[in-house]
Structures are given as structure tokens and as C-alpha cells.
Write an enzyme that holds these catalytic residues in place. Structure first.
Site, PDB file in Angstrom:
ATOM      1  N   HIS A 362       0.272  45.058 -25.865  1.00 46.78           N
ATOM      2  CA  HIS A 362       0.803  43.709 -25.644  1.00 46.78           C
ATOM      3  C   HIS A 362       0.882  43.361 -24.167  1.00 46.78           C
ATOM      4  CE1 HIS A 362       2.197  43.248 -29.864  1.00 46.78           C
ATOM      5  NE2 HIS A 362       2.190  44.574 -29.784  1.00 46.78           N
ATOM      6  N   LYS A 554      11.521  30.964 -22.151  1.00 44.55           N
ATOM      7  CA  LYS A 554      10.899  32.281 -22.319  1.00 44.55           C
ATOM      8  C   LYS A 554      11.545  33.218 -21.315  1.00 44.55           C
ATOM      9  CE  LYS A 554       6.899  30.125 -21.443  1.00 44.55           C
ATOM     10  NZ  LYS A 554       5.718  30.431 -22.178  1.00 44.55           N
ATOM     11  N   ARG A 555      11.267  34.529 -21.419  1.00 45.94           N
ATOM     12  CA  ARG A 555      11.801  35.446 -20.409  1.00 45.94           C
ATOM     13  C   ARG A 555      11.388  34.984 -19.016  1.00 45.94           C
ATOM     14  NH1 ARG A 555      14.354  40.450 -22.079  1.00 45.94           N
ATOM     15  NH2 ARG A 555      14.267  41.036 -19.899  1.00 45.94           N
ATOM     16  N   LYS A 560       5.086  34.127 -15.280  1.00 46.82           N
ATOM     17  CA  LYS A 560       5.265  32.964 -16.173  1.00 46.82           C
ATOM     18  C   LYS A 560       5.549  31.680 -15.378  1.00 46.82           C
ATOM     19  CE  LYS A 560       7.005  35.770 -20.065  1.00 46.82           C
ATOM     20  NZ  LYS A 560       6.115  35.521 -21.208  1.00 46.82           N
ATOM     21  N   THR A 665       3.535  33.497 -27.693  1.00 51.48           N
ATOM     22  CA  THR A 665       3.793  33.076 -29.079  1.00 51.48           C
ATOM     23  C   THR A 665       4.756  31.896 -29.127  1.00 51.48           C
ATOM     24  OG1 THR A 665       5.406  34.861 -29.119  1.00 51.48           O
ATOM     25  CG2 THR A 665       3.340  35.257 -30.273  1.00 51.48           C
ATOM     26  N   LYS A 669       5.070  28.182 -31.686  1.00 53.15           N
ATOM     27  CA  LYS A 669       6.234  27.599 -32.365  1.00 53.15           C
ATOM     28  C   LYS A 669       6.362  26.130 -31.982  1.00 53.15           C
ATOM     29  CE  LYS A 669       8.076  32.187 -31.806  1.00 53.15           C
ATOM     30  NZ  LYS A 669       8.816  33.061 -30.899  1.00 53.15           N
TER      31      LYS A 669
HETATM   32  C1  26V Z   1       7.973  47.002 -21.987  1.00 54.33           C
HETATM   33  C2  26V Z   1       9.075  47.738 -21.689  1.00 54.33           C
HETATM   34  C3  26V Z   1       9.020  48.650 -20.542  1.00 54.33           C
HETATM   35  C4  26V Z   1      10.293  49.341 -20.209  1.00 54.33           C
HETATM   36  C5  26V Z   1      11.131  49.644 -21.388  1.00 54.33           C
HETATM   37  C6  26V Z   1      11.430  48.431 -22.233  1.00 54.33           C
HETATM   38  C7  26V Z   1      10.212  47.634 -22.502  1.00 54.33           C
HETATM   39  C8  26V Z   1      10.192  46.775 -23.572  1.00 54.33           C
HETATM   40  C9  26V Z   1       9.080  46.026 -23.844  1.00 54.33           C
HETATM   41  C10 26V Z   1       7.978  46.128 -23.062  1.00 54.33           C
HETATM   42  C11 26V Z   1       6.739  45.404 -23.377  1.00 54.33           C
HETATM   43  C12 26V Z   1       6.838  43.989 -23.243  1.00 54.33           C
HETATM   44  C13 26V Z   1       5.548  43.514 -23.732  1.00 54.33           C
HETATM   45  C14 26V Z   1       5.634  42.169 -24.362  1.00 54.33           C
HETATM   46  O1  26V Z   1       6.634  41.700 -24.868  1.00 54.33           O
HETATM   47  N1  26V Z   1       4.485  41.567 -24.347  1.00 54.33           N
HETATM   48  C15 26V Z   1       4.322  40.284 -24.918  1.00 54.33           C
HETATM   49  O2  26V Z   1       3.882  40.472 -26.249  1.00 54.33           O
HETATM   50  C16 26V Z   1       3.729  39.263 -26.929  1.00 54.33           C
HETATM   51  C17 26V Z   1       3.366  39.592 -28.346  1.00 54.33           C
HETATM   52  O3  26V Z   1       2.118  40.167 -28.404  1.00 54.33           O
HETATM   53  C18 26V Z   1       2.690  38.405 -26.241  1.00 54.33           C
HETATM   54  O4  26V Z   1       2.625  37.174 -26.895  1.00 54.33           O
HETATM   55  C19 26V Z   1       3.034  38.192 -24.782  1.00 54.33           C
HETATM   56  O5  26V Z   1       1.988  37.535 -24.117  1.00 54.33           O
HETATM   57  C20 26V Z   1       3.280  39.525 -24.118  1.00 54.33           C
HETATM   58  O6  26V Z   1       3.754  39.356 -22.802  1.00 54.33           O
END
Ligand code: 26V
Length: 818
Positions: A362, A554-555, A560, A665, A669
Site C-alpha cells: 500500500h 485525510k491524514r 498529501k 480511497t 467515497k
Molecule cells: C505503516 C506503518 C509504519 C509504522 C507502523 C504503523 C504503520 C501503519 C500503517 C502503515 C502503512 C500505511 C499505508 C497506507 O495506509 N497506505 C494507504 O493505503 C490505502 C489503501 O490501499 C491507499 O489508498 C493509500 O493511497 C495509501 O497511502
């Protein structure tokens, strides 16, 4: 004598009322003559839960009988939000419950608001998991979700003087009616210790003697499908001390210390990591990953062994989906169980591994790829480290045969990263051991093939696929926008689109129909009123319903580019200030809404939040501006806030520097809710434009393939005067706090504008001007809005899940008979 079917609960108003009162009296333990909204919600939730459990049992029994190949969806994060409305809608009993409640003097919607959000995830990835669970259930796929039952979900964002503060989200405080505690479904999970060589039946084998043990307890969360009896399971694990927790400490004689020590076990599932940027090599995070993987793998093996003896059948019954690399220790764990516990040969075990795992990434940035320091892994999971080394040894040997001694490439592809700190590259492990690697949009997949995983793509092109993300229309239209839902059903003459999203395209036939236009605008108005009331209740700010509601939620991340939005707002403000009376009449009024959380340690993102508040303070209190421009920051953006904000938006912004958003995503929505997009050509936006046409989206900015060249130009790039002017306003203290904002300005001026705000600024302003122009032409805007919703069908998670089922997991629907 009762027939088995007679025990099923009935859904007529009297039975429902009886049930609710029963739960008031016996579950909530309040008098049925006196209970408040929250207690009524609890009783209602338990009545719904009872009905949910019936279907869930039936589904589990049906799956057991049919024994289909199942997909096990492993994810460290699920952002479920609220459950009540979603569940009653999927069960098809919302109206019955609403009637029953109104006869008791309660309003369903009011009670639904009592529920807190389950925020067991950070952002996109986590909400995607939740949408996909809904689609898996609805499409009758035999699926099980596995995750962690964090005691503290994602922090609550509180804004004090414009600054973000984080507060713990102890979401289980008031109980959770949607989970079923399974005290008998527990597994031991082991950590630390040593590995020794021993002989078993004359053969040398490895024996891991662990140093710590905790217990994983299952909490089941039934997920109902829509228009089907199928209700699948999301099993979340909680950590409890085991009787043999710390094998040493009970022999030391200090009883109190030993008991206190045991409590440490619970910390494993206590908190969700709130930073989704990079991996910091924290032991607790690694413990979480292994804890959840180990319990899930034991559960999967137990289920398989209930009905099967030969492990060669394992790949015919089991598909393991890795949601990013977070669960990828599962590879080493399955290997370990097959080798050390089931005593398969390396060859047979490896053959199974290669057939069962699929991996979805992702992220687009190399820094986003997870690395685990070898020392950390070797200490916590010594046997797993050995196995990973062995996998890597075999892989590198094979690779040498294929590509020769190209050391650079061998070094890049190795699972082990050499250097001052030796690391395990979890993405390489996942790619090497999975039969399929998925991206989350077409562009993302292209970037994976040409950049991130190019070496692997050249070797195994057949492994690489993509499934463009989707969101569930049940949550994002039916639950969150009931008026739009009713309108769509009326004009399509059917509710079938709720299961079969492709039917939405039928709205195109009425894109210019005057009657639909009237009704469409009414629905938007109702939703804008709801949002305006929320804004007023939250901030005291009154906003005009005639203004364009322009939303970016969004975050908060540099890529972004919320900052680009704020700079655009400052520019707009500055323009209005310098206009004469006549020109002001032509200004399209806007309510700019920004919302999102910054990771607690992400300093720049936190400054963006403060800047937003500082600019809002100035603009909103400028009598000269009035309703022409307002800026609102919505605090604590989460799933339930999104459900209210998205339907009320006219325009939504998706501003990532092209090539940085894997998919996105949120945009889907908004699109489904007939909200127009102002966006860069990034992630799945590109595919959205293909569906609804260039004319119906306000696109701007550099394309992904131009970004590298633009960055190279760096200092020679001329930024527009307008850009320098707004940054100067911040630097000069127009909004106060100039010292605090200095580093923010430094990040986007001169050579350091990595995310190209300056380069994209003019194009951004032009897109904004185009949006203004379209908005004043009501008929054109409404047509664009209808065409946006009509063209959003491809972005249903139903389509995504069906593609996964057919092209990645190779599973069939298994529908529970009614
Ligand atoms: C990374 C980490 C790293 C440290 C520990 C906690 C943690 C938690 C999550 C992540 C990954 C974040 C990745 C993420 O949310 N990516 C998003 O995924 C969406 C669904 O596929 C996508 O629509 C977004 O573009 C993408 O940024």
C-alpha cells in the site's frame, strides 16, 4: 416439542420491542421503566447482536460442512467505525427496528449516534480492510479476517489554541456489544529463548526453547453481508498472561514482582502505533506482529487439521493474504510450523509456502518499506531469523543461476540488508515468498514494476498484478447518505445497485433531467445543513449554505499537500481583500473544510494543522470578508465524522504530488456521493477520470512521469509570484507565529520544495477557478455531480474483492442457504 427453526428470533415490531426491553432489564440491568438514550442503544445493540449471531452460526456451520478453500485476510489494522447502522441495514431489519423503537419513544438515528467508533487503524489501509470485509461477506466468499484487538485505538485529536494534542482512545470503556469473547479459543504465543540442534528419529532437527509465553484470546466480530445470510468472522486477538508467562520469575521467590511481571503480557495488544510513516525498529511493534501472526497461524492449522490429514492439500484449502508487510512474519511462522512441528522436509514446506501467500503493498516510497533490525528479530524470534536466512540463502543461490554474479542486483534483491545495522527487508521476503504481488491502482502497479520492485518484476513478471481499491457502497451511500440512497433507488427503479453497483451507471440516462436535478440538489442541501449544524455546534461558526463546501479530509502528510490547499486559501483571501465592491460580487463564496490527524511525532504535519487554525482565525474574523470565505478545521476526523462530512461536500480535494498516493480511497467515497473532485493525476484518480470523463473532474498539476524532472530542475525552477507572495505573508507574520511557521516555509521554498508546491501552484489556482466557474452554473454543476456518482461503480470494493477472489486467491462463493 420445539422445531430447530422455532428458536430463531422474530422481527415483527412486538417481538423487537420485547427483545429490546428484555435487554434493558437483563443485559444493561436498568429498569425497563427508566432508561436513557445510551442504555437504549446498548439494549438495541444486544437485540441486533442476537440476530447477527444466528446468521453467523449458520454461516460457520455451512462453511464447515462445505469445506471450501478459504481466504485468511491478515491485517494489523481495521478501521470499522460504528457498527449498528451498518449491521441492521445489511441484515435488512433497519426499518423494523426503527418502527419498534419509535413505539417505545426512541429515535433510531439518535441511538445510533451513541455508539463510539472502533478506530483500530491509522488511515487508508485500515479502512480498506473494513470495506473489503463487508464485500467478502456480501459476495458470499468463505473468508476470515484476523487482526489485533487493541485496547487503545488511534488517539483522539484534541485541538488547543490551534495545536494538536493526542488523547488516548480507551474505546472499550463502555463495553463492546459487537464482539464475542471466546475464552476457550486461546493459543500460546512464544518469544525469546534459544534454538538447539537435536536428533529426532535419527534426523537432525531444530528445537526452539522459548523464554516467554503469553496467551492469545480470540474476540470474534461477526460481519454480515448485504442481501445474503452469510455472516463472516473477523477474529481479533487480545494478549493475556499465560500460566507459564515468564518461566523464570516464579522460581525467584518474589511473588509480587512475578505477578506484576505477568501484566506486561497484556501490553502486547494494548496500543495501536499511530505513525504510518516509517518503521522504527521497536520491539513492542515486532511483538505485536508476531503475536497476531502466531495466533492466527495456529488457528488456521487447527481448522485445517480438523478435516485434513495430508499437508499437500493445504494450498487447496488455504489462501493467506498479507495486507502490506505488517503480517509477513506469517511466512516464517508457517514455514517453522511445517518444518519443526509437522516435520515436513524443507522442499515440501517451501512448495506449500509458494502456493498460499499473496501480498498487497500500500505504499509507493522506499522509506515506507518495513525493515527489521536483525539483532531485534534474532533476540525475539531466533528460530524465525534462521528460517529467513535459509530462505534467503536458497533464493540467492537460485538467483545467481539466473542472473549471474551481478552483485549490485543481488545485494538489492537480498532479504538481508547489509550495513552498519543489518536489517531484514520484509517487502523482499513478501515478494519472494508470495505467488502474487498486488498494487492498489494501475499507476501504483506500474511504479512497483518499474521502480520499487523492478528487479523482482524483471525476474517474475507473472507475479505482478493490481486490483484498484474500492469502497463499500453499503457504508458510504446507504448508511451515510440515506436520502441519496432513496433517490438513486427511485430513479433506477430498484435497490439492486446496493449489491450490484454496475447498475449505478443507469443514472447517466437522467443526467440532464430537470426533475432529477431538483431532487438531487435537495438531497445535497439536506446534507449541507447537517454538516453546517455540526460546524456550528463544534466551532460556533455559522456558514452560508449557498457557499461551495470544499473539503479536504485525510491524514495530514506532506505528500498529501494540505499546505497547498492552505496557500490557495490565503491567495483567495488576499485577492478578495484587494478587490473593489463590484468584483467582490462575482466571488463564489466558499466554506473550506480541512480535517485529519497528524502522527504524534510528525512535526511538520502538526505545524500544518496550526497554520490552518491561524489562517482560519484571521479570515473568519475579518468582517471585510463575511460569507465570501470561511475556513474550518474539523477535529478528530474518523469514520463517523467522515460519514457526515462526505455527503455534505460539493467539492473535494486530493492534492498528492503525482506518484505519491498509492491509490487513495477517500476520493471514491466523495465521488459516490456526487461530490466533484479537484485532484492531481495520481493513484486511482487517473482511473476515475477515465470512468467519468475529463470534463467532470478539475485536474491539475504535474504528471507522475514529470515529477522527477521537475525535482532535478530544483533551484532553476521559477516559482510564480503569487506563490512567493502567500509564503511571504506567512513569513511576515500575517497570521502570527512567524517563528513557529518558519521551518514550514523553508520546506517549500528554494531548493527544498520536494513535493513541488511551487511548481504546481498556478495550475492549482486555475483548477480552482474552473471549479468556481462551474459552480455558478447550477445546471452544469448538478449534471457533473450526477455523472460523478453514476460513474463511480468501478470503485466499489465488491469489484476489487471479486478480482482478488478470481485472479489472486482462487476461491469460490459459498452461500449459506436461507
Ligand atoms: C505503516 C506503518 C509504519 C509504522 C507502523 C504503523 C504503520 C501503519 C500503517 C502503515 C502503512 C500505511 C499505508 C497506507 O495506509 N497506505 C494507504 O493505503 C490505502 C489503501 O490501499 C491507499 O489508498 C493509500 O493511497 C495509501 O497511502
Amino acid at each position: 416439542m420445539l422445531g430447530l427453526m422455532d428458536v430463531f428470533l422474530k422481527n415483527d415490531p412486538i417481538s423487537l420491542q420485547k427483545d429490546i426491553l428484555h435487554h434493558v432489564e437483563y443485559t444493561v440491568a436498568r429498569s425497563r421503566f427508566s432508561f436513557d438514550d445510551f442504555e437504549a442503544y446498548q439494549a438495541l445493540a444486544h437485540s441486533v447482536r442476537d440476530r447477527l449471531i444466528e446468521r453467523w452460526h449458520d454461516t460457520l456451520i455451512h462453511f464447515k460442512k462445505e469445506d471450501p478453500k478459504r481466504v485468511y485476510f491478515l491485517s494489523l489494522e481495521f478501521l470499522m467505525g460504528r457498527s449498528l447502522s451498518n449491521i441492521v441495514i445489511n441484515l435488512g431489519i433497519r426499518d423494523q427496528f426503527a418502527d419498534a423503537l419509535s413505539q417505545l419513544g426512541f429515535d433510531f438515528e439518535v441511538l445510533a449516534e451513541q455508539e463510539g467508533d472502533a478506530c483500530l487503524g491509522n488511515g487508508g489501509l485500515a479502512r480498506l480492510s473494513a470495506c473489503q470485509m463487508d464485500s467478502l461477506a456480501t459476495l458470499d466468499y468463505p473468508a476470515v479476517g484476523y487482526g489485533l484487538r487493541y485496547q487503545y485505538g488511534l488517539f483522539r485529536q484534541v485541538i488547543v489554541d490551534g495545536f494538536q494534542h493526542e488523547q488516548p482512545d480507551y474505546w472499550l470503556n463502555f463495553g463492546n456489544p459487537w464482539e464475542i469473547e471466546r475464552i476457550h479459543i486461546t493459543y500460546p504465543v512464544k518469544f525469546y529463548g534459544t534454538v538447539t540442534d537435536e536428533f529426532l528419529n535419527g534426523e537432525k532437527c531444530k528445537v526452539w526453547v522459548p523464554g516467554e509465553m503469553v496467551e492469545a484470546v480470540a474476540y470474534d466480530n461477526p460481519i454480515p453481508g448485504y442481501g445474503t445470510r452469510n455472516t463472516i468472522n473477523l477474529r481479533l486477538w487480545a494478549a493475556k498472561p499465560s500460566d507459564q508467562h515468564d518461566m523464570e520469575s516464579f522460581n525467584t521467590g518474589d511473588y509480587v514482582d512475578a505477578v506484576v511481571n505477568r501484566q506486561r503480557a497484556e501490553s502486547i495488544s494494548s496500543i495501536l502505533y499511530p505513525d504510518d510513516r516509517s518503521y522504527q525498529g521497536k520491539e513492542l511493534r515486532l511483538k505485536q506482529q508476531y503475536f497476531f501472526v502466531s495466533a492466527s497461524v495456529q488457528d488456521i492449522f487447527r481448522r485445517f487439521k480438523d478435516t485434513h490429514k495430508k499437508f499437500d492439500e493445504f494450498p487447496e484449502k488455504v489462501a493467506l493474504q498479507l495486507n502490506d508487510t505488517h503480517p509477513s512474519l506469517a511466512i516464517a511462522e508457517v514455514m517453522r510450523v511445517l518444518l519443526d512441528e509437522e516435520h515436513l522436509s524443507w522442499h515440501r514446506a517451501w512448495d506449500i509456502i509458494c502456493k498460499i501467500f499473496s501480498f498487497t503493498t500500500h505504499t509507493v516510497s522506499p522509506e515506507g518499506l518495513e525493515k527489521i533490525p536483525v539483532d531485534l528479530l534474532g533476540n525475539l524470534l531466533p528460530r524465525h531469523l534462521q528460517i529467513i536466512y535459509d530462505i534467503n540463502f536458497n533464493f540467492v543461490e537460485e538467483l545467481k543461476k539466473m542472473i549471474g554474479l551481478d552483485y549490485d542486483r543481488l545485494t538489492r534483491m537480498s532479504i538481508v540488508e547489509e550495513g552498519a545495522v543489518k536489517n531484514i527487508r520484509m517487502a523482499n521476503l513478501s515478494v519472494i515468498c508470495s505467488h502474487t504481488v498486488n498494487g492498489v491502482s494501475r499507476l501504483h502497479s506500474e511504479l512497483l514494476r518499474t521502480k520499487l520492485f523492478k528487479d523482482f518484476y524483471d525476474l517474475w513478471p507473472h507475479k505482478f498484478q493490481y486490483k484498484t481499491n474500492g469502497v463499500t457502497q453499503r457504508r458510504w451511500i446507504v448508511v451515510s447518505n440515506p436520502s441519496l440512497c432513496a433517490l438513486i433507488s427511485k430513479w433506477l427503479g430498484t435497490e439492486a445497485w446496493i449489491r450490484d453497483i454496475d447498475l449505478l451507471i443507469g443514472l447517466r440516462d437522467y443526467a440532464t433531467n430537470a426533475e432529477l436535478h431538483q431532487e438531487w440538489k435537495m438531497v445535497k442541501k439536506v446534507n449541507k445543513i447537517r454538516l453546517a449544524e455540526y460546524i456550528e455546534a463544534m466551532s460556533g461558526l455559522k456558514v452560508s449554505l449557498d457557499a461551495m463546501f470544499d473539503v479536504q479530509t485525510k491524514r495530514i502528510h506532506e505528500y498529501k499537500r494540505q499546505l497547498l490547499n492552505i496557500l490557495g486559501i490565503i491567495h483567495r483571501y488576499d485577492c478578495i481583500k484587494n478587490m473593489d465592491k463590484n468584483d467582490r460580487k462575482k466571488v463564489v463564496p466558499r466554506v473550506c473544510i480541512i480535517g485529519g490527524k497528524a502522527a504524534p511525532g510528525y512535526e511538520i504535519a502538526k505545524k500544518v494543522i496550526k497554520l490552518c487554525h491561524a489562517v482560519a482565525e484571521k479570515i473568519n474574523n475579518d468582517n471585510d470578508i463575511g460569507d465570501l470565505l470561511k475556513l474550518v478545521f474539523i477535529p478528530d476526523y474518523n469514520v463517523s465524522v467522515a460519514e457526515m462530512v462526505i455527503p455534505g461536500a460539493d467539492l473535494s480535494q486530493h492534492l498528492s504530488t503525482a506518484g505519491h498516493e498509492a491509490s487513495g480511497t477517500g476520493s471514491m467515497k466523495f465521488l459516490m456521493n456526487g461530490c466533484l473532485l479537484l485532484a492531481t493525476a495520481d493513484g486511482s484518480t487517473i482511473e476515475m477520470v477515465e470512468e467519468i470523463g475529463q470534463d467532470n473532474v478539475f485536474l491539475f498539476g504535474a504528471k507522475a512521469h514529470e515529477v522527477v524532472a521537475l525535482r532535478k530542475k530544483g533551484p532553476t525552477l521559477k516559482v510564480p509570484l503569487q506563490f512567493s507572495r502567500v509564503v511571504r505573508m506567512i513569513r511576515d507574520g500575517h497570521f502570527g507565529f512567524e517563528d513557529y511557521f518558519k521551518s514550514l516555509c523553508d520546506k517549500i521554498e528554494g531548493t527544498s520544495d520536494y513535493f513541488l508546491l511551487g511548481a504546481d501552484f498556478m495550475s492549482y489556482l486555475e483548477a480552482q477557478a474552473a471549479a468556481d466557474k462551474a459552480f455558478v452554473d447550477e445546471e452544469r454543476w448538478t449534471k457533473m455531480s450526477i455523472l460523478s456518482a453514476a460513474g463511480s461503480g468501478r470503485f466499489s470494493s465488491d469489484r476489487t474483492i471479486q478480482e482478488y477472489a478470481e485472479n489472486t486467491w482462487d476461491i469460490q462463493p459459498c452461500r449459506c442457504p436461507f
